[in-house]
Each structure stands twice: as C-alpha cells, then as structure tokens.
Design an enzyme around this catalytic site. Structure first.
Site, PDB file in Angstrom:
ATOM      1  N   LYS A  78       0.728  -1.174  -0.133  1.00 26.12           N
ATOM      2  CA  LYS A  78      -0.192  -0.120   0.188  1.00 26.12           C
ATOM      3  C   LYS A  78       0.909   1.303  -0.245  1.00 26.12           C
ATOM      4  O   LYS A  78       0.381   2.320  -0.802  1.00 26.12           O
ATOM      5  CB  LYS A  78      -1.087   0.214   1.250  1.00 26.12           C
ATOM      6  CG  LYS A  78      -2.143  -1.241   1.164  1.00 26.12           C
ATOM      7  CD  LYS A  78      -2.886  -1.085   2.163  1.00 26.12           C
ATOM      8  CE  LYS A  78      -2.264  -1.333   3.784  1.00 26.12           C
ATOM      9  NZ  LYS A  78      -1.906  -2.860   3.766  1.00 26.12           N
ATOM     10  N   THR A  79       1.871   1.312   0.991  1.00 18.60           N
ATOM     11  CA  THR A  79       2.885   2.377   0.863  1.00 18.60           C
ATOM     12  C   THR A  79       3.587   2.546  -0.422  1.00 18.60           C
ATOM     13  O   THR A  79       3.719   3.660  -0.813  1.00 18.60           O
ATOM     14  CB  THR A  79       3.750   2.392   2.031  1.00 18.60           C
ATOM     15  OG1 THR A  79       2.822   2.034   3.319  1.00 18.60           O
ATOM     16  CG2 THR A  79       4.791   3.524   2.206  1.00 18.60           C
ATOM     17  N   ASP A 123      -1.320   6.422   6.510  1.00 14.49           N
ATOM     18  CA  ASP A 123      -1.377   4.998   6.713  1.00 14.49           C
ATOM     19  C   ASP A 123      -2.327   4.914   7.833  1.00 14.49           C
ATOM     20  O   ASP A 123      -2.501   5.472   8.776  1.00 14.49           O
ATOM     21  CB  ASP A 123       0.212   4.571   7.107  1.00 14.49           C
ATOM     22  CG  ASP A 123       0.065   2.946   6.839  1.00 14.49           C
ATOM     23  OD1 ASP A 123      -0.891   2.614   6.201  1.00 14.49           O
ATOM     24  OD2 ASP A 123       1.172   2.897   7.093  1.00 14.49           O
ATOM     25  N   THR A 172      -5.940  -1.543   6.735  1.00 19.72           N
ATOM     26  CA  THR A 172      -5.865  -3.204   6.656  1.00 19.72           C
ATOM     27  C   THR A 172      -7.481  -3.413   7.000  1.00 19.72           C
ATOM     28  O   THR A 172      -7.724  -4.889   6.945  1.00 19.72           O
ATOM     29  CB  THR A 172      -4.910  -3.883   7.768  1.00 19.72           C
ATOM     30  OG1 THR A 172      -4.983  -3.010   8.964  1.00 19.72           O
ATOM     31  CG2 THR A 172      -3.389  -3.631   7.378  1.00 19.72           C
ATOM     32  N   ARG A 231       6.538  -8.161   0.942  1.00 21.23           N
ATOM     33  CA  ARG A 231       7.487  -7.701   2.513  1.00 21.23           C
ATOM     34  C   ARG A 231       8.200  -9.050   2.741  1.00 21.23           C
ATOM     35  O   ARG A 231       9.222  -8.963   3.257  1.00 21.23           O
ATOM     36  CB  ARG A 231       6.736  -6.974   3.236  1.00 21.23           C
ATOM     37  CG  ARG A 231       7.425  -6.603   4.259  1.00 21.23           C
ATOM     38  CD  ARG A 231       6.768  -5.940   5.521  1.00 21.23           C
ATOM     39  NE  ARG A 231       6.005  -4.631   5.056  1.00 21.23           N
ATOM     40  CZ  ARG A 231       4.948  -4.209   5.649  1.00 21.23           C
ATOM     41  NH1 ARG A 231       4.392  -4.702   6.753  1.00 21.23           N
ATOM     42  NH2 ARG A 231       4.331  -3.086   5.189  1.00 21.23           N
TER      43      ARG A 231
END
Ligand code: ADE
Length: 341
Positions: A78-79, A123, A172, A231
C-alpha cells in the site's frame, strides 16, 4: 520527493520475530527493493491498469488526482503504491499515519503545509480519531479547513482555503472506516495477495537488485513460502542469503532455500509458527470450532490486530479456515496439513 511528516509505527514491525534494530534493517532493505513506477510494479494487474488511466486523465485535465483508498493486508504494497502514484503524477508525497494525527492541530499543520497537487498519504487511516476525521471531511470535499481562533466568547471561526491535494488513505481494515470517510474517496482499491507467478517475478527482481546468485528453483521455493506477500519474500530472501553465504559460497539453490526456510520455522506452504499454533488450537483444543475471535486471541495470547489483520486473512484466503456467524471453523485442509486426517 517524499516528506515524512511524523514518525509513525509502520506495520513493517508487525508479525515479526526480529529485534527493533533488525526490523529497521529490514525496512531499509525493503525500501531499496520497492518499485517506483508502474513500469517496475509487478502484479495487481487490473488495479494498476485502472490507476494508469486515472493518473493519465488527471494529468490531461491538469488536475490533482482524486482521493484514493488502498485496502489490504499488511505487506502487500500500500505504501509502495502511494509512492508509485505520487511519482507517476510527478507530485510531492507527504507521509503520515492515523495514530500520529492525534489532534486537530496536527491535521491543520499538515494540511496547511501542502502545495497544489501534493499527495498526502495517511497510513492506518481507520485509526483516526472521530474529531480529526470530521475535520478531514471539508478538507477532502471542498479543500477548506475550519479553525477556531481564540477562546470563550472571543473565539472566532476562520475558514482556511487549502490547495487542491490528493489524499491517499491506506487501511488493513476497510470495514472499520465510517461511511462518510469511505464515501469521500473517489477511488477504492483493494490489494490482493500476489499469485505464485507474480511472487516469482518479485523474488527474481529483488535478487537481481541485490546481485544474488540464485537458481530458478531457489526463487520458486522462496516465492511459494512467502504468503503471497512481497514484504515477506524480501525478508526471507535476505535470510536465505545468509545461509547461502555461510554454507554454499553465496549460491541460493533450492536445497539451501528450503533448509534456511525450514530452520526459520516456515513450512512448505508458507505458514509460520503462529499460523500453525492458530490452526492446532482451533483443530485440537476446540475440535475445529466454531470459535469466536476473542477466544482464539485469548488462547494464543497474541495481539488481536495481528490475528485479525495478518494471520486470519491468509488462512481464509488459502482455505484453511472459514468464518461463520458463530465464529471460525477449521476446514479439511487444516486437518490434512496438520496430519490429523
Ligand atoms: N517489491 C515489492 N513489491 C513489489 C511489486 N509489487 N513489484 C515489484 N517489486 C516489488
């Protein structure tokens, strides 16, 4: 250009067995592996195709992009996507998080420091307080911010006009967003777990950037055990590299990858210790359920957020468990995986 406005707890730290120093190292590593353009972004094909149109249209109209909500489990990018969007729109990105904006004044200073066309990335946007959220509405909708100057009977309402900016919110937990906030985003993007094909391409790309000597089967082994999450694959790649350097003169073969991942407690489908404890407790202690989430959290003595945001979404997606009105139930795949059937 990116400006980090506030320190915030990045979800990089979640669901990790590393020390804070090691985690910081992983964050730096992950950032260096991040794609910074649509061109270098692998996977999420439909979403990327839509975002391309969206950026091109905004450029054509010489307007800021509409506000974007990015939803999905941690670690899926997302980032990264917020960085890519800002880069593609040639806009300056400012990053912060819901918990860091702990009062209205912080929001005011953030918004008033923006320039025309800038992107503000928040975020964990589901963690904004109600007051901050209400003050965000006019900023998103009408590009204005209402401030009260002074106290008591002398207090005066002042409306500040803001430049046209783009808000990118990441969460999330899309279900935890209020209706009014959700509806103020012009584009809702769901990021999904990456399929095997994309994970293989992501591991290959990362290995290339890190100049690793890696066999195709080594790539496949890491990709298969990374829970569809870049990640995680980037972290595992780094750990596997340690084993390869020590035991195999730097060459990442299938055998070295499998050995390293086994030793890290990650099984052949990517489940880690916590996933397997979850499944074992559900299957054995509670005879397969249904069990409420509170009960599972108590039995595991784990953070509820980790269970709900990290562990369960993957187990659900992979068909190990199902969610029913009465709680979580173990499916046949769990019994087979644990060797109970
Ligand atoms: N690294 C992390 N996520 C990635 C992605 N989606 N594409 C390419 N490289 C990545």
């Amino acid at each position: 250009m990116t400006r980090h406005i506030n320190n915030h707890s990045n979800d990089d730290a979640k669901h990790s067995d590393l020390s804070p120093q090691e985690q910081q190292g992983e964050v730096v590593l992950h950032q260096s592996l991040r794609p910074n353009s649509f061109e270098s972004y692998i996977g999420q094909d439909e979403l990327i195709a839509n975002l391309k149109v969206f950026v091109r249209a905004a450029k054509k109209r010489k307007q800021a992009l509409d506000h974007v909500l990015l939803a999905g489990p941690p670690g899926l990018g997302k980032t990264t996507l917020a960085h890519v969007l800002a880069e593609e729109a040639k806009a300056t990105l400012h990053t912060t998080s819901g918990p860091a904006i702990d009062h209205k004044g912080v929001l005011a200073s953030l918004l008033t420091s923006l320039n025309e066309g800038d992107v503000l990335f928040i975020d964990e946007i589901h963690r904004l307080s109600a007051v901050v959220e209400e003050n965000l509405y006019p900023a998103m909708e009408d590009f204005r911010f209402d401030l009260f100057v002074g106290d008591g009977p002398y207090a005066k309402a002042v409306t500040m006009n803001l430049p046209r900016f783009t808000l990118i919110g990441a969460t999330t937990r899309v279900g935890m967003l209020t209706g009014p906030l959700y509806n103020r985003f012009g584009f809702h993007a769901q990021i999904h777990y990456y399929n095997d094909h994309d994970m293989i391409a992501i591991v290959k790309r990362s290995a290339q950037i890190l100049k690793l000597e890696i066999e195709d089967e080594g790539v496949q082994e890491i990709a298969r055990r990374s829970r569809g999450t870049p990640r995680i694959s980037n972290r595992l790649l780094n750990r596997v590299r340690d084993f390869a350097d020590v035991d195999n003169e730097g060459l990442v073969s299938k055998t070295i990858a499998a050995k390293a991942l086994d030793r890290l407690g990650i099984d052949h489908v990517g489940l880690d210790l916590l996933d397997r404890r979850y499944l074992t407790i559900l299957a054995e202690q509670f005879q397969g359920g249904p069990v409420g989430v509170e009960t599972m959290v108590a039995a595991l003595s784990e953070d509820r957020g980790t269970i709900e945001d990290v562990v369960e979404p993957f187990l659900l997606q992979q068909g190990f468990i199902a969610r029913t009105a009465r709680g979580r139930v173990a499916l046949d795949k769990t019994l087979l995986h644990l060797g109970l059937k």
